[in-house]
Design a protein around this motif. Structure first.
Motif, PDB file in Angstrom:
ATOM      1  N   PRO A  30       0.545  -1.468   0.407  1.00 51.72           N
ATOM      2  CA  PRO A  30       0.185  -0.427  -0.338  1.00 51.72           C
ATOM      3  C   PRO A  30       0.547   1.223   0.221  1.00 51.72           C
ATOM      4  O   PRO A  30       0.379   2.257  -0.594  1.00 51.72           O
ATOM      5  N   ALA A  31       2.598   1.332   0.563  1.00 46.64           N
ATOM      6  CA  ALA A  31       2.844   2.469  -0.120  1.00 46.64           C
ATOM      7  C   ALA A  31       3.319   2.915  -1.577  1.00 46.64           C
ATOM      8  O   ALA A  31       3.663   4.039  -1.514  1.00 46.64           O
ATOM      9  N   THR A  32       3.540   2.321  -2.246  1.00 42.32           N
ATOM     10  CA  THR A  32       3.600   2.681  -3.304  1.00 42.32           C
ATOM     11  C   THR A  32       2.224   2.027  -4.357  1.00 42.32           C
ATOM     12  O   THR A  32       2.058   3.023  -4.801  1.00 42.32           O
ATOM     13  N   PHE A  33       1.676   1.765  -4.114  1.00 47.08           N
ATOM     14  CA  PHE A  33       0.253   2.031  -4.493  1.00 47.08           C
ATOM     15  C   PHE A  33      -1.179   1.519  -3.497  1.00 47.08           C
ATOM     16  O   PHE A  33      -1.589   0.689  -3.052  1.00 47.08           O
ATOM     17  N   ARG A  34      -0.881   2.875  -3.512  1.00 48.23           N
ATOM     18  CA  ARG A  34      -1.837   3.570  -2.298  1.00 48.23           C
ATOM     19  C   ARG A  34      -3.191   3.564  -3.309  1.00 48.23           C
ATOM     20  O   ARG A  34      -4.251   3.246  -3.849  1.00 48.23           O
ATOM     21  N   PRO A  35      -4.393   3.742  -1.941  1.00 48.27           N
ATOM     22  CA  PRO A  35      -5.772   3.556  -1.576  1.00 48.27           C
ATOM     23  C   PRO A  35      -6.382   4.706  -2.009  1.00 48.27           C
ATOM     24  O   PRO A  35      -7.703   5.024  -1.799  1.00 48.27           O
ATOM     25  N   ASP A  36      -5.570   5.347  -2.382  1.00 46.34           N
ATOM     26  CA  ASP A  36      -6.238   7.383  -2.010  1.00 46.34           C
ATOM     27  C   ASP A  36      -7.930   7.385  -2.864  1.00 46.34           C
ATOM     28  O   ASP A  36      -8.530   7.922  -3.165  1.00 46.34           O
ATOM     29  N   ASN A  37      -7.785   6.568  -4.740  1.00 50.68           N
ATOM     30  CA  ASN A  37      -8.994   6.432  -4.992  1.00 50.68           C
ATOM     31  C   ASN A  37      -9.732   5.550  -5.225  1.00 50.68           C
ATOM     32  O   ASN A  37     -10.154   5.382  -5.661  1.00 50.68           O
ATOM     33  N   ALA A  38      -9.546   4.868  -4.018  1.00 55.64           N
ATOM     34  CA  ALA A  38     -10.202   3.052  -4.099  1.00 55.64           C
ATOM     35  C   ALA A  38     -11.929   4.060  -3.492  1.00 55.64           C
ATOM     36  O   ALA A  38     -12.920   3.011  -3.886  1.00 55.64           O
ATOM     37  N   VAL A  39     -12.579   4.902  -2.736  1.00 51.77           N
ATOM     38  CA  VAL A  39     -13.971   5.547  -3.595  1.00 51.77           C
ATOM     39  C   VAL A  39     -14.010   6.440  -3.830  1.00 51.77           C
ATOM     40  O   VAL A  39     -15.161   7.437  -3.082  1.00 51.77           O
ATOM     41  N   LEU A  40     -13.043   7.364  -4.421  1.00 48.05           N
ATOM     42  CA  LEU A  40     -13.518   8.423  -5.700  1.00 48.05           C
ATOM     43  C   LEU A  40     -15.122   8.088  -6.511  1.00 48.05           C
ATOM     44  O   LEU A  40     -14.481   6.873  -6.753  1.00 48.05           O
ATOM     45  N   VAL A 250     -17.472  -8.389  -5.328  1.00 47.43           N
ATOM     46  CA  VAL A 250     -16.732  -6.657  -5.872  1.00 47.43           C
ATOM     47  C   VAL A 250     -15.667  -7.915  -7.330  1.00 47.43           C
ATOM     48  O   VAL A 250     -14.476  -8.188  -6.560  1.00 47.43           O
ATOM     49  N   PRO A 251     -15.745  -7.634  -8.335  1.00 43.15           N
ATOM     50  CA  PRO A 251     -14.570  -8.576  -9.217  1.00 43.15           C
ATOM     51  C   PRO A 251     -13.582  -7.622 -10.002  1.00 43.15           C
ATOM     52  O   PRO A 251     -12.415  -7.695  -9.455  1.00 43.15           O
ATOM     53  N   THR A 252     -13.692  -6.419  -9.149  1.00 41.01           N
ATOM     54  CA  THR A 252     -12.058  -5.112  -9.203  1.00 41.01           C
ATOM     55  C   THR A 252     -12.246  -4.666  -8.045  1.00 41.01           C
ATOM     56  O   THR A 252     -13.519  -4.220  -7.409  1.00 41.01           O
ATOM     57  N   TRP A 253     -10.881  -3.881  -8.161  1.00 37.75           N
ATOM     58  CA  TRP A 253     -11.154  -2.938  -7.002  1.00 37.75           C
ATOM     59  C   TRP A 253      -9.561  -1.811  -7.516  1.00 37.75           C
ATOM     60  O   TRP A 253      -8.705  -2.284  -8.452  1.00 37.75           O
ATOM     61  N   ARG A 254      -9.191  -0.612  -7.100  1.00 42.35           N
ATOM     62  CA  ARG A 254      -8.643   0.094  -7.849  1.00 42.35           C
ATOM     63  C   ARG A 254      -7.395   1.159  -6.567  1.00 42.35           C
ATOM     64  O   ARG A 254      -7.525   0.580  -5.104  1.00 42.35           O
ATOM     65  N   ARG A 255      -5.963   1.245  -7.459  1.00 42.63           N
ATOM     66  CA  ARG A 255      -4.737   2.034  -6.310  1.00 42.63           C
ATOM     67  C   ARG A 255      -4.603   2.504  -7.092  1.00 42.63           C
ATOM     68  O   ARG A 255      -5.056   3.090  -8.377  1.00 42.63           O
ATOM     69  N   ILE A 256      -3.829   3.357  -6.406  1.00 41.50           N
ATOM     70  CA  ILE A 256      -2.997   4.614  -7.537  1.00 41.50           C
ATOM     71  C   ILE A 256      -1.306   4.648  -6.477  1.00 41.50           C
ATOM     72  O   ILE A 256      -1.028   4.443  -5.701  1.00 41.50           O
ATOM     73  N   THR A 257      -0.439   4.548  -8.197  1.00 41.30           N
ATOM     74  CA  THR A 257       0.969   4.308  -7.938  1.00 41.30           C
ATOM     75  C   THR A 257       1.223   6.510  -6.830  1.00 41.30           C
ATOM     76  O   THR A 257       1.102   6.916  -7.393  1.00 41.30           O
TER      77      THR A 257
END
Length: 347
Positions: A30-40, A250-257
């Motif tokens: 999670p440090a590299t692939f952060r969850p900041d966009n998970a619920v945008l 829940v077939p997909t989920w999001r992350r941002i580098t």
């Protein structure tokens, strides 16, 4: 299983990671692939929709799914206590009682020649009633919660046009307003009281409750709906695990580098949005609940409720047939039958 570790989808606007091993590795970093966009909101919200949300102080500060900071651990620990293995096991009689009563009503309606929607008749309400009981929340309008949940999922993970966004924003604002009132009315040992005592702001308490009250029941309703669909007219074993592997709600989920990063031999720049395939790509059933510090807290509860639903409905499912091809909930990260209209098999 995909041979390419990551590929860019210009239409969706994400780097797609379908390989289960690579997806899991992303979740574990999670440090590299952060969850900041998970619920945008996947579809950027219009000015009108944003104004509706702003009018009620709608805010989703980092708390659980979208939080990789230091505050994540104590918030998660506080919520996790509501979903301990002992509490999950202890709620099975309630789940069975609620589901059995609805199966009995559906069986009677079918015997009288009616057609029945198994989603509304069996899958919809028990998960909500169970999670509300576990969280210590009484006097909740369950049909309203179900409607708010579906609207919020569409608002944040769908493709609504501006008119539809405005409708959904009004629903989300109504839900958020209700949450704010519940914070004020918090009991000492219910979800809101525990979060208030933790020292969270009202906005943080509402943010935790907003998605917890959606994820804690609507995704389970969708898991049960898919499992019911796969079981109509037959009695296969291990349907729940099959669904989690092949067609999770829940077939997909999001992350941002957070910085330049590699997925396999593919180099991604900083700020690259990533869409992880959690189901349907040859991975284990457990990956449907994520991995690492953001793994779904309700994984055990979801499995239990889906198993109970199939056990209670086994005789009914063996005797019915679909009346129509089910319309689907088809969002970026949520997929399940919207309706399962059935009648008795002839003869």
């Amino acid at each position: 299983m995909s041979g390419c570790p990551a590929r860019y989808d210009g239409e969706l606007g994400y780097w797609i990671v379908d390989n289960p091993t690579e997806a899991r590795e992303v979740l574990l970093d999670p440090a590299t692939f952060r969850p900041d966009n998970a619920v945008l909101a996947h579809t950027p919200l219009s000015v009108k929709a944003l104004r509706v949300l702003s009018a009620v102080g709608f805010a989703l500060p980092p708390t659980l799914a979208n939080n990789a900071g230091e505050s994540h651990r104590p918030i998660r620990a506080a919520v996790a206590r509501f979903f301990s293995p002992a509490r999950v096991a202890g709620v099975e009689p309630l789940a069975r009682e609620l589901t059995a009563a609805r199966v009995a009503a559906a069986t009677t309606a079918l015997a009288e020649g009616e057609q029945v929607d198994l989603v509304q008749a069996i899958a919809a309400e028990p998960p909500a009633l169970v999670v509300l009981d576990m969280l210590g929340l009484a006097d909740v309008d369950v049909p309203a919660l179900k409607a708010w949940s579906l609207d919020s999922l569409e608002l944040f993970w769908g493709w609504p046009d501006e008119d539809r966004q405005l409708e959904l924003a009004h629903s989300a604002a109504e839900f958020y307003g209700w949450l704010r009132k519940r914070v004020v009315q918090a009991a000492e040992d219910d979800l809101f009281g525990v979060l208030v005592r933790l020292g969270l702001t009202d906005e943080e308490v509402c943010a935790v409750a907003y998605f917890l009250l959606i994820a804690g029941q609507e995704t389970t309703t969708q898991l049960i709906s898919t499992a019911l669909h796969r079981t109509i007219g037959r009695r296969p074993a291990d349907v729940v695990e099959e669904v989690l592997r092949e067609a999770s709600s829940v077939p997909t989920w999001r992350r941002i580098t957070s910085r330049p990063a590699a997925i396999g031999d593919v180099e991604l720049p900083a700020g690259a949005p990533v869409l992880l395939g959690l189901s349907g790509h040859g991975g284990p059933a457990d990956l449907a609940f994520g991995a690492g510090i953001h793994r779904c807290l309700g994984a055990g509860l979801a499995r239990l409720e889906a198993r109970v639903a199939l056990e209670c409905a086994a005789d009914l499912l063996a005797t019915v047939r679909l009346v129509e091809e089910p319309p689907m909930i088809a969002l970026l990260s949520f997929r399940a039958p919207k309706r399962l209209l059935v009648g008795l098999q002839p003869g």
